[in-house]
Scaffold this active site. Sequence first.
Site, short mmCIF file in Angstrom:
data_model
loop_
_atom_site.label_atom_id
_atom_site.label_comp_id
_atom_site.label_asym_id
_atom_site.label_seq_id
_atom_site.Cartn_x
_atom_site.Cartn_y
_atom_site.Cartn_z
N SER A 187 -0.03 -8.27 11.28
CA SER A 187 -0.72 -7.72 10.12
C SER A 187 -0.44 -8.60 8.88
CB SER A 187 -0.29 -6.28 9.88
OG SER A 187 1.10 -6.25 9.65
N LYS A 201 -6.88 -9.49 5.99
CA LYS A 201 -8.17 -9.02 6.54
C LYS A 201 -9.06 -8.45 5.46
CE LYS A 201 -7.17 -6.02 9.71
NZ LYS A 201 -5.75 -6.01 9.78
N GLY A 202 -8.42 -7.74 4.53
CA GLY A 202 -9.19 -7.12 3.45
C GLY A 202 -9.90 -8.18 2.61
N ILE A 203 -9.18 -9.26 2.31
CA ILE A 203 -9.77 -10.35 1.51
C ILE A 203 -10.86 -11.03 2.34
CG2 ILE A 203 -9.29 -12.56 0.36
CD1 ILE A 203 -7.93 -10.19 -0.98
N ASP A 263 -2.39 -2.77 18.99
CA ASP A 263 -1.70 -1.55 18.54
C ASP A 263 -2.25 -0.38 19.34
OD1 ASP A 263 -0.52 -3.03 16.55
OD2 ASP A 263 -1.80 -2.27 14.94
N PRO A 310 -0.47 -17.78 20.18
CA PRO A 310 -0.59 -16.38 19.77
C PRO A 310 -2.05 -15.98 19.56
CG PRO A 310 1.14 -17.47 18.54
CD PRO A 310 0.44 -18.55 19.31
N LYS A 350 -9.45 -26.53 20.50
CA LYS A 350 -8.62 -25.92 21.53
C LYS A 350 -8.80 -24.39 21.52
CE LYS A 350 -3.84 -26.05 23.14
NZ LYS A 350 -2.50 -26.55 22.80
N CYS A 355 -1.16 5.47 -17.82
CA CYS A 355 -0.85 6.80 -17.28
C CYS A 355 0.58 7.19 -17.63
CB CYS A 355 -1.12 6.82 -15.78
SG CYS A 355 -1.34 8.50 -15.16
N GLY A 403 2.84 5.38 -18.50
CA GLY A 403 3.17 4.57 -19.68
C GLY A 403 2.71 5.20 -20.98
N HIS A 424 -6.27 5.14 -15.64
CA HIS A 424 -5.86 3.86 -15.05
C HIS A 424 -6.97 2.82 -15.21
CE1 HIS A 424 -2.21 5.21 -12.88
NE2 HIS A 424 -2.83 6.36 -12.83
N GLU A 460 -6.87 -0.23 -14.87
CA GLU A 460 -6.75 -1.32 -13.89
C GLU A 460 -7.71 -1.16 -12.71
OE1 GLU A 460 -4.42 0.98 -14.51
OE2 GLU A 460 -3.26 1.54 -12.73
N1 GLN Z 1 3.72 11.25 -13.07
C1 GLN Z 1 2.74 11.31 -14.09
C2 GLN Z 1 1.75 12.44 -13.84
O1 GLN Z 1 1.63 12.93 -12.75
C3 GLN Z 1 2.02 10.01 -14.23
C4 GLN Z 1 1.15 9.69 -13.05
C5 GLN Z 1 0.71 8.27 -13.02
O2 GLN Z 1 1.24 7.42 -13.71
N2 GLN Z 1 -0.26 7.98 -12.17
O3 GLN Z 1 1.05 12.83 -14.75
#
Ligand code: GLN
Length: 537
Positions: A14, A18-20, A149, A191, A224, A383, A385, A511, A513
Site C-alpha cells: 500500500s 493509488k489515489g494520486i 488482501d 514483486p 520484462k 476550527c 484553532g 475548515h 482547507e
Molecule cells: N474539538 C472541537 C470541536 O469538536 C474542534 C473540532 C475540530 O477542530 N475539527 O468543536
Amino acid sequence: MDRRYLFVVGGVCSSLGKGICAASIATILRSAGVRIGIMKLDPYLNIDPGTMSPYQHGEVFVLNDGAETDLDLGYYERFTGLSMQRDCSVSAGKIYQQVLQGEREGSYLGGTIQVVPHITDAIQQRIEGLAEAYDAEVMLIELGGTVGDIEADPFLEAVRRMKTQYHDQVRVAMLGLVPYLQGAGELKTKPMQLAVRELNRRGLRADLLFARADKPVPESLLEKISLFADIEPQCVIPAPTVESIYAVPLHFDAQKVGEKILEKFGITGKAPQMHHWKAGYERRQHTVGSVSIGLAGKYVGLDDAYKSVIEALESAAYNAHLEPHITWIDTEKIEMDDHLERQKLASMDCIVVPGGFGIRGIEGKIRVAQYCRERKKPYLGLCLGSQILAIEYARNVLGMTDATSEEFDEEGKSQHHIVHFIPEQRTITDKGGTMRLGAYDCLITPGTLAHRLYGKEQITERHRHRYEINTRYTPALEAAGLRVSGWDPSHKLPEIVEVEGHPYMIASQFHPEFISSPFTPHPLFAGLIAATDKSPR
Ligand code: GLN
C-alpha cells in the site's frame, strides 16, 4: 450501455499513491472533455473513517454533504475540481451494514445471505448508481488496499462479474511497486510479476500497469514486466517518484495515458488538453524566496493527519512564489516551557493551529496563540484553532483565568466555558457522523479583515465540530477587540473571529482547507502568507 468503468487497484504494497494515480487519470480524461465520475472503495469494516484515529487513517476529509471520508477524496476534488458526494466513499462496512439491514427487514425473503452474490451485488449497485448520478462516460473506481488482501476479494469479485457483464467496457489499471535493492544496485520486477499473478488468479487482467519506482525504470525492465505480465509493452507505464504530486498528471500525459485509456474504451474524437494544468503547475514552480510556517497540531510529524491543511498552505505559498517550509510545533513541549520549541516558534514567519479533538497539548496551543497575539505574528486558526483563540483572549485580555472549553473541562471546574457544546450536540451519544458536518453558509461583517479577504458577504464552508464559541461571551470579547467577523445566518454561531489591530490573527470555526485548490489558494491561507514579511509586495 456506453458507460465505461476503470478500476485502479494496487499491487505489492500500500501507500504507492493509488489515489494520486486515480486522480491524475481523472484529470487527464476530464481535460479531454470526457464526463467522469470518481469514487473510492475501501475494504475495511469501519462504516467510514470518521471515527478512525488519524494515526491509522490520516485526515478525515469532509464533503459538502457532511460525509466524513478518506483523504483520497480530497485529492479527487483538488485534482478534478469536481465536488464529491457521500456515495463516492464506500467501505466494506457500509456494504455489509446495508445488506444486513436488508436481511433484518426481510428484503431477502428468507434466502441465505452470502458474499457472492449479495455483497458483490451491493458493491456493483453502488458503483453503477454513482456512475449514473454523475452520468459518467468513464467511471473511475479506486480500490483501497492491495490485491491479495483477504478483505479486498469481494470487491475484486464484483469487478470480475462486471467484466463478464460489460466486457471491454470494464478495464483494470494496476499500480505496483518496482523496488530498488540497495545491495543488488538494481530495480526488481519480481514483486510486480507476482502481484499481476495475484490479480490473474482472481480472474482479472491488468489493461494498464503503472510501475511505481523511486528511480527511473529502464526500458528493458518495462519490457520484462510486459512479457511476464502478458500485457502490451505500451501499456506498462513507468511511474517514478516525481518532484510534486501535481507533476503526476503531466508525467502521465507525456506517456499518453489518456490516449491509451480512450483507445482501450473505444472512445474516439477526444484528446487530453493539459495546457491549463501545465500553466498552473509551472506558475507554482517559480519561487523567489521561502516562508516558514509553524503547524501547531496534535499529531506532530504526521503529515497525513493534516493533509488538506498542508496542501492549502503549499498552494498559498507557491502561488505567492514562495517555497513553503512547514515545521511542526509540539505544543506539549511548549506547555513544558521547552526552550528549543519556544525558539522554533519564535523563528516562524507565521503559525497555524489546525483542527483537533481532546485535551492533549491544549495549554501549549493557548500559549502559542498568546505569543502570536502579543508579538503580532500572523496566526490562522482552523476550527479548534478558533476556539483556542477565543479562550486565550478571554484568559489574557478579559482576565477570565479559568476560561476554557467544555471539551477540556469534563469535571466542570471552570466558571467560564468560552467554548461550549452546540446545544443539539449535548445529548448525542453515538460518535459516528453526528457532529455538525458539511457545508453551511456564513455571513461576513462588512469592513472586517474577513470581508477584505473574501471580498464578499456570504460564503459557504465545510464544518466538523461539536463545540462553538459561547455567544454569552461574545459581547465582552468584541468590546475587548476580538471581533466576530462571520456568523451563521441565524446569528447564533460565531463562524470567524479576528483580533482588531493585529496584522493577521484570524480563525474560523469551519475548515477552509477542504475547499482550497492547488492553483487557486483559499483566501484565508493566501492572506496568512501575504501577511508575512516574506511575501513579495
Ligand atoms: N474539538 C472541537 C470541536 O469538536 C474542534 C473540532 C475540530 O477542530 N475539527 O468543536
